[in-house]
Design a protein around this motif. Structure first.
Motif, mmCIF file in Angstrom:
data_model
loop_
_atom_site.group_PDB
_atom_site.id
_atom_site.type_symbol
_atom_site.label_atom_id
_atom_site.label_comp_id
_atom_site.label_asym_id
_atom_site.label_seq_id
_atom_site.Cartn_x
_atom_site.Cartn_y
_atom_site.Cartn_z
ATOM 1 N N PHE A 197 0.828 -1.201 0.000
ATOM 2 C CA PHE A 197 0.000 0.000 0.000
ATOM 3 C C PHE A 197 0.869 1.260 0.000
ATOM 4 C CE2 PHE A 197 -3.034 -3.078 1.859
ATOM 5 C CZ PHE A 197 -4.103 -2.872 0.984
ATOM 6 N N ALA A 198 0.372 2.290 -0.671
ATOM 7 C CA ALA A 198 1.141 3.534 -0.799
ATOM 8 C C ALA A 198 1.310 4.257 0.536
ATOM 9 C CB ALA A 198 0.444 4.458 -1.808
ATOM 10 N N PHE A 199 0.405 4.003 1.478
ATOM 11 C CA PHE A 199 0.448 4.727 2.752
ATOM 12 C C PHE A 199 1.300 4.036 3.807
ATOM 13 C CE2 PHE A 199 -3.675 2.454 2.345
ATOM 14 C CZ PHE A 199 -3.435 1.409 3.238
ATOM 15 N N VAL A 200 1.871 2.872 3.514
ATOM 16 C CA VAL A 200 2.500 2.058 4.555
ATOM 17 C C VAL A 200 3.647 2.787 5.256
ATOM 18 C CG1 VAL A 200 4.072 0.857 2.940
ATOM 19 C CG2 VAL A 200 3.426 -0.222 5.114
ATOM 20 N N ASN A 201 4.485 3.505 4.516
ATOM 21 C CA ASN A 201 5.624 4.177 5.151
ATOM 22 C C ASN A 201 5.180 5.333 6.047
ATOM 23 O OD1 ASN A 201 7.485 2.459 3.985
ATOM 24 N ND2 ASN A 201 7.754 3.741 2.174
ATOM 25 N N ASP A 202 4.137 6.060 5.624
ATOM 26 C CA ASP A 202 3.616 7.143 6.462
ATOM 27 C C ASP A 202 3.067 6.581 7.776
ATOM 28 O OD1 ASP A 202 4.267 8.975 4.572
ATOM 29 O OD2 ASP A 202 2.211 9.588 4.082
ATOM 30 N N ASN A 216 5.630 -5.987 20.378
ATOM 31 C CA ASN A 216 4.290 -6.520 20.660
ATOM 32 C C ASN A 216 3.957 -7.716 19.775
ATOM 33 O OD1 ASN A 216 2.759 -4.621 22.637
ATOM 34 N ND2 ASN A 216 3.861 -3.231 21.253
ATOM 35 N N LYS A 217 2.917 -8.451 20.199
ATOM 36 C CA LYS A 217 2.451 -9.581 19.410
ATOM 37 C C LYS A 217 1.796 -9.096 18.120
ATOM 38 C CE LYS A 217 1.612 -12.591 23.410
ATOM 39 N NZ LYS A 217 0.584 -13.329 24.174
ATOM 40 N N LYS A 218 1.630 -10.043 17.201
ATOM 41 C CA LYS A 218 1.131 -9.714 15.860
ATOM 42 C C LYS A 218 -0.224 -8.997 15.906
ATOM 43 C CE LYS A 218 0.433 -11.960 11.354
ATOM 44 N NZ LYS A 218 0.413 -13.260 10.641
ATOM 45 N N GLY A 219 -1.148 -9.488 16.722
ATOM 46 C CA GLY A 219 -2.473 -8.883 16.800
ATOM 47 C C GLY A 219 -2.429 -7.466 17.333
ATOM 48 N N VAL A 220 -1.614 -7.227 18.340
ATOM 49 C CA VAL A 220 -1.466 -5.881 18.913
ATOM 50 C C VAL A 220 -0.868 -4.950 17.863
ATOM 51 C CG1 VAL A 220 -0.363 -4.506 20.706
ATOM 52 C CG2 VAL A 220 -1.246 -6.786 21.239
ATOM 53 N N ARG A 221 0.138 -5.448 17.130
ATOM 54 C CA ARG A 221 0.780 -4.610 16.106
ATOM 55 C C ARG A 221 -0.219 -4.206 15.020
ATOM 56 N NH1 ARG A 221 4.904 -8.508 16.137
ATOM 57 N NH2 ARG A 221 4.492 -9.016 13.949
ATOM 58 N N LEU A 222 -1.057 -5.163 14.600
ATOM 59 C CA LEU A 222 -2.035 -4.838 13.561
ATOM 60 C C LEU A 222 -3.038 -3.811 14.073
ATOM 61 C CD1 LEU A 222 -3.107 -5.324 10.696
ATOM 62 C CD2 LEU A 222 -4.570 -7.118 11.629
ATOM 63 N N LYS A 223 -3.455 -3.968 15.307
ATOM 64 C CA LYS A 223 -4.416 -2.998 15.857
ATOM 65 C C LYS A 223 -3.774 -1.614 15.953
ATOM 66 C CE LYS A 223 -8.275 -2.707 18.972
ATOM 67 N NZ LYS A 223 -9.205 -3.478 19.803
ATOM 68 N N MET A 224 -2.521 -1.563 16.374
ATOM 69 C CA MET A 224 -1.797 -0.281 16.420
ATOM 70 C C MET A 224 -1.701 0.332 15.033
ATOM 71 S SD MET A 224 1.421 -0.972 18.963
ATOM 72 C CE MET A 224 1.244 -1.070 20.746
ATOM 73 N N PHE A 225 -1.405 -0.515 14.039
ATOM 74 C CA PHE A 225 -1.253 -0.035 12.660
ATOM 75 C C PHE A 225 -2.561 0.592 12.168
ATOM 76 C CE2 PHE A 225 -1.253 -0.246 8.087
ATOM 77 C CZ PHE A 225 0.064 -0.039 7.705
#
Length: 509
Positions: free
Chosen positions: A123-128, A143-152
Motif C-alpha cells: 500500500f502507498a500509505f505504509v511508510n507514512d 508486541n504480538k502480531k495482533g497488537v501490532r495490527l491494531k496499532m497499525f
C-alpha cells in the motif's frame, strides 16, 4: 410539526421554510418509483463506435479543442471512511487481550482483512503509517502480531494518528511509485493534462467539503511542480462546496422531524444531486465529469485518455448537427424532407422517439444541454445503469437510473434490472451552452420528482433522509443524451482499500 425554535434554526441554516414543508409532504406521501420499460442495450440505446469512427472523433476533438473553453468537474467531497469499513469492524471487535489474531481471522468472513494483512507492504500509505507508529508507539515491534495490527490500523484511521477515516477519499495515498506516492487528486490532474486541456492549460473544478479545502490546497502546492513538469501543463484549480441550502430535513419512522440529542431538527446533505447547483455555476464549452476515485497509475492511463477524447469528439459532432438544424428551423419554410432528417437524427443519435415533424416541437427538443455518457459492461457493481423509463404522461426516455429508484418488490421490474447489460461509471462529457454561446440554466432540465427516500441512522437511531435527484440521474433527466460503450479498463474505482491492490493501481508492476 415545527416549533419557532425549529424555524429559526432552519432559516439560519440557509434553507427556506417552504422547502422544508414540501420535503415533509414528500415524506408523508412517498416518492413513486420509476417505471423502467427495459434495460438499455447495444443497439437499443447504447452505441458501440467502430474503431475507424473512434479515430475520426478523436481527431475531430483534437482539431477543435484549442478554440474551446474546457473544464474537468470532479465531485471530491466523499469521505474515505467507507473505504475502511472492514478495518473499522476489526477495531471494534478484536480484543488482543482475549484472543490471538489467528483465531480472530478464523471467525466468520474475514477475507478482506486477510488480504489487507498479507499486502501491507504494497500500500502507498505504509511508510507514512510506520513513521507515525514510531512516534506514538516506540515499543511497537516488541508486541504480538495482533497488537501490532491494531496499532497499525488505529494509527492509520484515528484522529491521534493520520486520521484517514475523516479525510476525503481524494487525499488518501493511492499509488506507490518508486520515489513517491500519489493521491487520487494528483492522478486526476495528471490525466486531465492529456484530454481536458487547451493550449497547455488545464482547468479543474473540485467539489469539496468546506473543512477539507486547506488540505486540498496544501496537497496542490505539494504536487504542483511535479505534475506540471511531467505533463508540461499549467493547472488552474477552482472549487466549490455542496450548498447548505440544498440540505434536506430528516424525519423519524413516523415522518415527524428527526431530532438530535439537543432536540434540534437534523438537516442533512441531500446526495450528489445537490451538486447540480455547483455544476450550474460552471460555464465552459466542454465539461468532463468524473468521480474522484476512478483513477489509475500513470502507465495504465492511455485507454482513459483515448476514450475521453472520443466521447468529447462525439459531443462536438452532435452539437455541430444540433446547431445546424436549429439554424435551419429558424427559417419560415422548412422542407418535409429536412424535418424527416431532423426527426431521424433525434431517433438515431439521441434516442428520442415518437415525435412529430412539427417544427416548434423539434426546436424545443433540440434546445437542451447535451451529455455523452460512457457506459461499461455490467460487472455486478452496485450503482446506476441505463434504462428506458416511462413517465407519468406515457412518454419513454433513456435515463441513468439508480436501483433505489425502482420498486424491486415488483417481480417484472426486478427482472428488468437483472437483464441490465451495462453500468454507469460516471464518465460524462457535457455541452451546456447553446448555439449562441449562452449557458443553459441547468435547473430547468432537471426532474425534481426523481429523488428517493433513504433509510439511515444517527446516534444509533433510525431516520429517513431525502436524497435529491442524482446529478447524472434525475438532475439531468431532460438533457439530450447519447450513451457510448467504453472499455471496462477505463473504470477503476476504489470502493474499498483493497481495490488499491488491483493491477491498475500498482505503478511498478
Amino acid at each position: 410539526m415545527l416549533t419557532e425554535k425549529d424555524i429559526n434554526q432552519i432559516k439560519n441554516h440557509g434553507v427556506t421554510i417552504d422547502k422544508v414543508v414540501k420535503q415533509l409532504e414528500v415524506f408523508q406521501r412517498g416518492i413513486p418509483p420509476l417505471e423502467v420499460i427495459t434495460a438499455a442495450t447495444v443497439g437499443n440505446g447504447i452505441e458501440v463506435i467502430p474503431s475507424e469512427t473512434e479515430d475520426k472523433l478523436l481527431a475531430f476533438y483534437d482539431e477543435h479543442k484549442t478554440k474551446l473553453e474546457i473544464i474537468k468537474f470532479v465531485p471530491a467531497s466523499g469521505a474515505a471512511s467507507r473505504m475502511f469499513s472492514f478495518l473499522h469492524e476489526f477495531l471494534q471487535t478484536f480484543d488482543p487481550e482475549e484472543e490471538t489474531l489467528n483465531s480472530y481471522l478464523k471467525e466468520g468472513d474475514k477475507s478482506q482483512l486477510k488480504i489487507f494483512c498479507n499486502a501491507l507492504k504494497d500500500f502507498a500509505f505504509v511508510n507514512d503509517v510506520r513513521r507515525k507508529i514510531r512516534e506514538i508507539h516506540p515499543n511497537y515491534k516488541t508486541n504480538k502480531k495482533g497488537v501490532r495490527l491494531k496499532m497499525f490500523v488505529e494509527t492509520m484511521l484515528e484522529e491521534h494518528g493520520l486520521n484517514y477515516k475523516n479525510l476525503p477519499k481524494g487525499l488518501i495515498p493511492f499509488h506507490k511509485y518508486k520515489k513517491y506516492y500519489t493521491t487520487a487528486f494528483e492522478e486526476q490532474l495528471y490525466e486531465a493534462a492529456f484530454y481536458a486541456t487547451a493550449n497547455e492549460d488545464a482547468y479543474l473544478h473540485f467539489t469539496f467539503s468546506e473543512e477539507h479545502v486547506p488540505y486540498f490546497k496544501e496537497e496542490f502546492e505539494a504536487v504542483k511542480n511535479r505534475v506540471t513538469k511531467k505533463t508540461k501543463t499549467n493547472f488552474h484549480i477552482s472549487y466549490s462546496f455542496q450548498k447548505k441550502e440544498t440540505d434536506t430535513i430528516a424525519v423519524s419512522e413516523n415522518n415527524t422531524p428527526f431530532r438530535d440529542a439537543q432536540n434540534n431538527v437534523v438537516l442533512r446533505p441531500s446526495g450528489h444531486g445537490a451538486l447540480l447547483d455547483n455544476l450550474n455555476d460552471v460555464d465552459a464549452d466542454v465539461i468532463f465529469i468524473k468521480n474522484i476515485d476512478n483513477v489509475v497509475a500513470e502507465k495504465y492511463v492511455e485507454p482513459t485518455i483515448r476514450y475521453k477524447k472520443i466521447l468529447a469528439g462525439k459531443l462536438l459532432w452532435i452539437q455541430k448537427k444540433v446547431f445546424k438544424y436549429l439554424d435551419i428551423l429558424d427559417a419560415k419554410e422548412v422542407s418535409s424532407e429536412m424535418l424527416e432528417e431532423i426527426k431521424s437524427f433525434l431517433w438515431n443519435e439521441l434516442n428520442i422517439k415518437n415525435i412529430s415533424k412539427d417544427r416548434i416541437q423539434l426546436q424545443y427538443i433540440l434546445k437542451r444541454p447535451i451529455r455523452v455518457c460512457g457506459v461499461v459492461k455490467n460487472t455486478g457493481a452496485p450503482g446506476g445503469g441505463p434504462f428506458w423509463v416511462k413517465d407519468d404522461y406515457g412518454n419513454t426516455s433513456l435515463q441513468i437510473v439508480e436501483t433505489s429508484q425502482i420498486d424491486t418488490t415488483d417481480l417484472r421490474q426486478k427482472n428488468i434490472i437483472s437483464e441490465a447489460t451495462h453500468f454507469n461509471p460516471v464518465d460524462l462529457v457535457c455541452g451546456v451552452r447553446d448555439r449562441h454561446g449562452k449557458k443553459y440554466d441547468l435547473n430547468k432540465f432537471s426532474d425534481p420528482e426523481a429523488g428517493f427516500i433513504a433509510h439511515k441512522s444517527e446516534d444509533g437511531k433510525p431516520l429517513k433522509a431525502l436524497e435529491l435527484p442524482g446529478l447524472w440521474n434525475g438532475a439531468m433527466a431532460k438533457w439530450n443524451t447519447a450513451l457510448v460503450q467504453v472499455p471496462l479498463q477505463t473504470f477503476n474505482p476504489v470502493k474499498t482499500v483493497n481495490d488499491l491492490l488491483e493491477l491498475e493501481h500498482r505503478p511498478n508492476e
